[in-house]
Design a protein around this motif. Structure first.
Motif, mmCIF file in Angstrom:
data_model
loop_
_atom_site.group_PDB
_atom_site.id
_atom_site.type_symbol
_atom_site.label_atom_id
_atom_site.label_comp_id
_atom_site.label_asym_id
_atom_site.label_seq_id
_atom_site.Cartn_x
_atom_site.Cartn_y
_atom_site.Cartn_z
ATOM 1 N N ARG A 167 0.845 -1.183 0.000
ATOM 2 C CA ARG A 167 0.000 0.000 0.000
ATOM 3 C C ARG A 167 0.891 1.247 0.000
ATOM 4 N N GLU A 168 0.479 2.243 -0.793
ATOM 5 C CA GLU A 168 1.322 3.429 -0.987
ATOM 6 C C GLU A 168 1.610 4.147 0.335
ATOM 7 N N GLU A 169 0.562 4.364 1.147
ATOM 8 C CA GLU A 169 0.753 5.103 2.395
ATOM 9 C C GLU A 169 1.596 4.307 3.397
ATOM 10 N N VAL A 170 1.439 2.956 3.371
ATOM 11 C CA VAL A 170 2.228 2.097 4.269
ATOM 12 C C VAL A 170 3.697 2.126 3.868
ATOM 13 N N ARG A 171 3.938 2.024 2.549
ATOM 14 C CA ARG A 171 5.315 2.063 2.045
ATOM 15 C C ARG A 171 5.991 3.387 2.387
ATOM 16 N N GLN A 172 5.219 4.501 2.234
ATOM 17 C CA GLN A 172 5.791 5.809 2.578
ATOM 18 C C GLN A 172 6.121 5.890 4.066
ATOM 19 N N ALA A 173 5.243 5.346 4.949
ATOM 20 C CA ALA A 173 5.474 5.396 6.401
ATOM 21 C C ALA A 173 6.681 4.560 6.793
ATOM 22 N N MET A 174 6.849 3.388 6.150
ATOM 23 C CA MET A 174 7.990 2.522 6.470
ATOM 24 C C MET A 174 9.298 3.147 6.011
ATOM 25 N N GLU A 175 9.255 3.871 4.876
ATOM 26 C CA GLU A 175 10.472 4.506 4.376
ATOM 27 C C GLU A 175 10.773 5.803 5.107
ATOM 28 N N GLY A 176 9.740 6.452 5.645
ATOM 29 C CA GLY A 176 9.927 7.700 6.363
ATOM 30 C C GLY A 176 9.264 7.622 7.713
ATOM 31 N N GLU A 177 8.474 8.620 8.017
ATOM 32 C CA GLU A 177 7.748 8.632 9.284
ATOM 33 C C GLU A 177 6.246 8.521 9.073
ATOM 34 N N SER A 178 5.729 9.060 7.938
ATOM 35 C CA SER A 178 4.293 9.010 7.682
ATOM 36 C C SER A 178 4.050 8.963 6.186
#
Length: 557
Positions: free
Chosen positions: A95-106
């Motif tokens: 999921r796009e938002e999950v991938r962004q949170a795992m790579e960053g903070e949110s």
């Protein structure tokens, strides 16, 4: 004009209001979406705090129902979801938002949820242990918030449109009223807007200009009437419907028109075929010349189309000029009769002279006495026989008494025969023949066609430069056959080109005497073309050569 001003004004007002509404809607949407994300971020912070303190047992006492809460392990496995069974949910690592949170903070995203089957806003935050807490809400929540604020705005928009319509109508009526009160004959005396002064001054100037033009037109009309009424030639001016717009006294005299006859149709003046043909051709945009016999006189009808002076294309009528050519026709008839009589009378003795000269030249009498004179007599007799033959041919063509049957004739074969006959003359003058093209069949008189092509090719050789060329081509199209004879010779002056088809006419008499000929070759071509309904075109330039084209219709009348 009032309606146009009203519509223009109301259109502008409504357009501005609608654009404003669109801009406000966009701003509101962005604002509420931002508020929603902030709210989701706050909720996420509370959930993260609870997860970090209590673990998964935190969700047992969670009563949050306004949004969907999902807890996702670092490997994408769904650990908890307050709306669906986590064990049955697929891996969320992609999921796009999950991938962004795992790579960053949110991370955030907006898409159609496969679980909720509606467009959803997602907000994900990474926990310290690497897991992800995701908060999501349906996008309809934003639209619901906007709907509550936009309803009053629609009522305001409707009221503004009604008010602007009333005001626009009153303003447009007020703007137009001074225009309806303008006196166009005396525009300077009207009191109206100051901004209209240049416009009114322009109208006044145009009025003065129109008056001057009308006076000039009246003078020109008087001058035209003076000229046409004193012409010996008849003159008609007609419109596209054959209605006579103007005619002079000579036309009245020639056709017997009474002065009290007005609004005449030109075809009622004379019903002959030649007259109608001339008028019809002019009203189709083509120049036409016809001959008309009327009351023992012969008239030439010259008809020309009249087009719009600006475009030169839109046909508005025609001008017909009627010339009395009775004397000219009589003289032409006398000359034709004289030529025919003289030709028949001289042919027999000239043939005898030719025979005697040939005997003398062959040495039957003493060679030392008269070889020079015999040769002279023979050459001149041959020249005169050729002249008589040409005159007879012209006479036959004039009287339409060609004593031969028509047949299908191949112009390419005719041209090859003519070039073969002229080969010795061409070799003597160092002229080269070039022939090309396709076979072109013409239904006509073979002897006349042969004579026409031979004369064209002979002229191209005789009036060429040493080392020159003669190009002969035959081209067949859908509805015609074209024969072209082009040389690289001395050319014909522009002033003389209109007369080269006259009988006995020579451009350069001294040069013509040197090359020989009767001066009737092109006349035979002209009359032969008329016999076969062919068109003749000529292009010539001094020092560069001459090109003559004959265009024969495939089906002749």
């Amino acid at each position: 004009m009032t309606k146009k001003i009203f519509l223009s004004t109301i259109t502008v007002v409504v357009s501005v209001l609608m654009l404003s509404m669109a801009l406000i809607t966009g701003v509101l949407y962005e604002h509420f979406e931002k508020l929603l994300l902030e709210q989701m971020a706050t909720t996420a912070s509370f959930v993260i705090q609870g997860v970090e303190d209590e673990g998964i047992s935190y969700f047992d006492a969670l009563e949050e129902k306004d949004c969907r809460i999902t807890w996702i392990a670092p490997d994408g496995t769904v650990l908890y979801d307050n709306c669906y069974d986590a064990e049955k949910m697929e891996n969320h690592a992609d999921r796009e938002e999950v991938r962004q949170a795992m790579e960053g903070e949110s991370g955030t995203s907006i898409r159609r949820s496969s679980t909720l089957s509606e467009h959803t806003i997602y907000y994900a935050v990474r926990v310290r242990d690497g897991s992800v807490v995701r908060i999501s809400k349906a996008q309809s929540s934003v639209l619901f918030l906007m709907g509550g604020m936009l309803s009053p705005f629609f009522f305001i928009l409707l009221a503004a449109c009604i008010l602007s319509g009333l005001l626009s109508y009153r303003v447009s009526k007020k703007i137009v009223r001074p225009f309806s009160e303008i006196d166009l004959k005396h525009p300077e005396q009207v009191e109206t807007y100051e901004e209209l002064s240049p416009f009114l001054q322009r109208i006044a100037a145009q009025n003065r200009e129109i008056d001057a033009k009308m006076e000039e037109i009246r003078k020109q009309q008087q001058e035209f009437s003076m000229i046409t009424e004193n012409m010996s030639e008849g003159l008609f001016v007609v419109d596209r419907n054959y209605q006579i717009l103007s005619y002079n006294k000579s036309a009245m005299r020639i056709f017997g028109i009474h002065s009290d006859e007005t609004h005449l149709n030109l075809l009622a003046v004379n019903r002959s075929e030649s007259f109608r043909t001339a008028v019809d051709s002019a009203l189709r945009g083509r120049h036409s010349q016809q001959t008309l016999e009327l009351d023992g006189r012969v008239y030439q009808i010259l008809a020309n189309a009249v087009c719009q002076p600006d475009t030169g294309q839109d046909l508005v009528g025609a001008v017909i000029l009627v010339l009395d050519i009775t004397e000219k026709e009589e003289q032409e008839q006398y000359r034709r009769e004289f030529t025919a009589n003289v030709s028949h009378e001289l042919k027999t003795p000239l043939t005898s002279i030719s025979g005697i000269a040939e005997i003398i030249r062959n040495g039957i009498v003493r060679q030392e006495d008269i070889p020079h004179f015999a040769g002279k007599i023979y050459d001149e007799s041959q020249r005169l026989i050729t002249l008589i033959g040409d005159i007879i041919k012209l006479s036959q063509l004039d009287e339409d008494q060609v004593p031969l049957e028509r047949e299908q004739v191949d112009l390419l074969d005719i041209a090859r025969d003519a070039l073969q006959q002229l080969a010795p003359v061409a070799k003597k003058n160092s002229v080269t023949f070039v022939i090309n093209g396709t076979h072109g069949l013409v239904f006509g008189v073979r002897q006349v066609l042969s004579e026409m092509v031979y004369n064209l090719c002979e002229n191209a050789v005789k009036y060429n430069h040493p080392g020159g060329r003669v190009y002969v081509s035959v081209k067949q199209t859908t509805d015609s056959v074209e024969l072209t004879v082009k040389d690289t010779g001395i050319g014909i002056p522009m002033a003389e080109q209109g007369r080269v088809f006259e009988r006995f006419y020579r451009v350069d008499k001294s040069h013509s005497k040197a090359v020989g000929g009767t001066g009737l070759g092109l006349s035979i071509v002209k009359h032969g073309a008329a016999l076969h309904h062919a068109a003749i075109e000529m292009d010539s330039e001094m020092g560069k050569g001459t090109e003559i084209r004959l265009t024969f219709p495939k089906r002749q009348r």
